[in-house]
Design a protein around this motif. Structure first.
Motif, PDB file in Angstrom:
ATOM      1  N   ALA A   1      -3.732  -1.950   4.896  1.00  0.00           N
ATOM      2  CA  ALA A   1      -3.387  -1.300   3.619  1.00  0.00           C
ATOM      3  C   ALA A   1      -3.769   0.184   3.653  1.00  0.00           C
TER       4      ALA A   1
ATOM      5  N   ILE B   1      -1.282   3.692   3.214  1.00  0.00           N
ATOM      6  CA  ILE B   1      -1.490   4.852   2.338  1.00  0.00           C
ATOM      7  C   ILE B   1      -1.532   6.157   3.144  1.00  0.00           C
TER       8      ILE B   1
ATOM      9  N   ALA C   1       0.831  -1.211   0.000  1.00  0.00           N
ATOM     10  CA  ALA C   1       0.000   0.000   0.000  1.00  0.00           C
ATOM     11  C   ALA C   1       0.862   1.256   0.000  1.00  0.00           C
TER      12      ALA C   1
END
Length: 403
Positions: free
Chosen positions: A323, A327, A269
């Motif tokens: 994930a 980010i 990610a």
């Protein structure tokens, strides 16, 4: 032209690699000795629970050390405090290898953490020194790749080393890694920040300096948004042995592989983040990630309360949850540090202390509430995500007003 481009690319790669090693020293020191817990307990005539106290003392050392190094890195430049910190780390690692009682071991782990902390704070401050503001999220994503590999590699390597040579050798290896990192930083990194003698090391000016950083709306908005959201990762790490080994009854080897697979989510990610930043701003990325994370955690809680989740469904839910953090995390870190050219060291230190403090609080909550059901873990994750989203929504208004 192509030779110059090639040379500058090589230099860029070298800088990111060394900064990555500096950042990874802490996670490696946390994860690599975990498989040796029962061996340490047997050798030092104590319980595994008492050995686990050395993990807590390490977290306390890291959190306190962050605040200590911030002002030192701004006052004396980046290299001198980094050199001394790594020297402390090397000596404490050597001490851990030859320790004979558990209390000394717990104390040495604290000192080892304070030493390793110099590497963490210096690497983030140097990213702020070396790269333009627009580059920073990308560089931090690359550092996340190195940090993300640590929980995949460290327990596995630690397990093999412990099985073959015993837990003492793990600390000798950590000492060796410390030496390599020290030499790489000393000879491979430029002097990025001139010592600033105007920065005082007396308590009052230090506190005022930290206060001036905290008062910046962009700092407190993104530091707390990032820190509160990121405590979801600490919740998962603290709860995962109970969740997988006690509730789902997987063995230690399988648990190691699950842990490695989960790290893959966080890493991939944060690499996807580098690609998405070409199209979207950091602000959009954080908002999108937190909205997704909120939806996932609410669905996760409903499913968990109704007993709809087996082992694979639980892994899937956690995979998507982590994930989202991969980010949001590089972007909140970049935006937290963006306003600070002069005291990036203090800003980086405060950001780390906030993140670790909130993380320690989350893992403490796991210890109290997570026993024989995953529901409390999911509740902690959901609450932290929604609180982070609320902090972001309110804080952003202040930033807009300021600009």
């Amino acid at each position: 032209m192509s030779t110059t481009t090639h040379r500058s690319k090589l230099k860029y790669f070298q800088l990111v690699l060394i900064l990555g090693f500096l950042t990874a020293l802490g996670p490696f020191s946390i994860d690599m000795y975990l498989p040796g817990f029962s061996g340490i307990a047997a050798d030092l005539n104590t319980t595994v629970a008492k050995v686990a106290m050395s993990l807590s003392s390490y977290f306390i050392g890291i959190s306190a050390g962050q605040l200590l190094y911030g002002p030192l890195l701004d006052r004396y430049g980046r290299k001198k405090p980094l050199f001394i910190g790594l020297l402390v780390y090397i000596l404490a690692s050597l001490g851990c290898a030859f320790v004979t009682d558990i209390d000394t071991f717990i104390g040495l782990r604290f000192i080892q953490a304070v030493g390793s902390c110099a590497a963490t704070v210096a690497s983030i401050a140097m990213v702020r020194d070396l790269f333009p503001v627009k580059e920073i999220p990308k560089v931090l994503s690359l550092l996340m790749l190195v940090v993300g590999l640590s929980p995949m590699l460290a327990p596995t390597i630690g397990g093999y080393v412990t099985a073959a040579y015993g837990w003492h050798v793990v600390f000798l290896i950590l000492m060796g890694i410390g030496m390599v990192v020290l030499l790489a930083a000393q000879f491979g990194l430029p002097h990025t920040h001139e010592p600033d003698t105007s920065i005082s090391l007396k308590p009052k000016p230090i506190i005022l300096n930290f206060w001036s950083v905290v008062r910046e709306p962009q700092f407190y908005t993104y530091a707390f948004t990032g820190g509160i959201a990121f405590s979801g990762l600490f919740t998962y790490v603290a709860a995962s042995p109970i969740l997988f080994m006690d509730i789902f009854k997987v063995d230690a080897k399988t648990y190691g592989w699950i842990f490695a697979f989960m790290s893959l989510s966080f890493i991939s990610a944060s690499q996807l983040n580098s690609l998405l930043l070409r199209k979207f701003s950091s602000e959009q990325m954080i908002f999108g990630a937190l909205i997704t994370q909120s939806v996932i955690s609410i669905a996760f809680l409903i499913a968990a309360m109704n007993g709809l989740l087996g082992l694979y469904e639980t892994i899937g839910m956690l995979f998507i949850f982590l994930a989202c953090l991969g980010i949001s995390n590089p972007n909140t870190a970049a935006l937290t540090l963006a306003p600070f050219a002069k005291n990036a060291g203090s800003a980086s230190a405060l950001m780390g202390a906030i993140q670790l403090g909130l993380g320690a609080f989350a893992s403490f909550a796991v210890g109290v509430f997570v026993k024989d059901s995953m529901v409390p873990m999911v509740v902690i994750m959901m609450v932290s995500t929604i609180v982070a989203l609320v902090v972001l929504s309110f804080g952003k208004r202040k930033i807009i007003v300021k600009h």
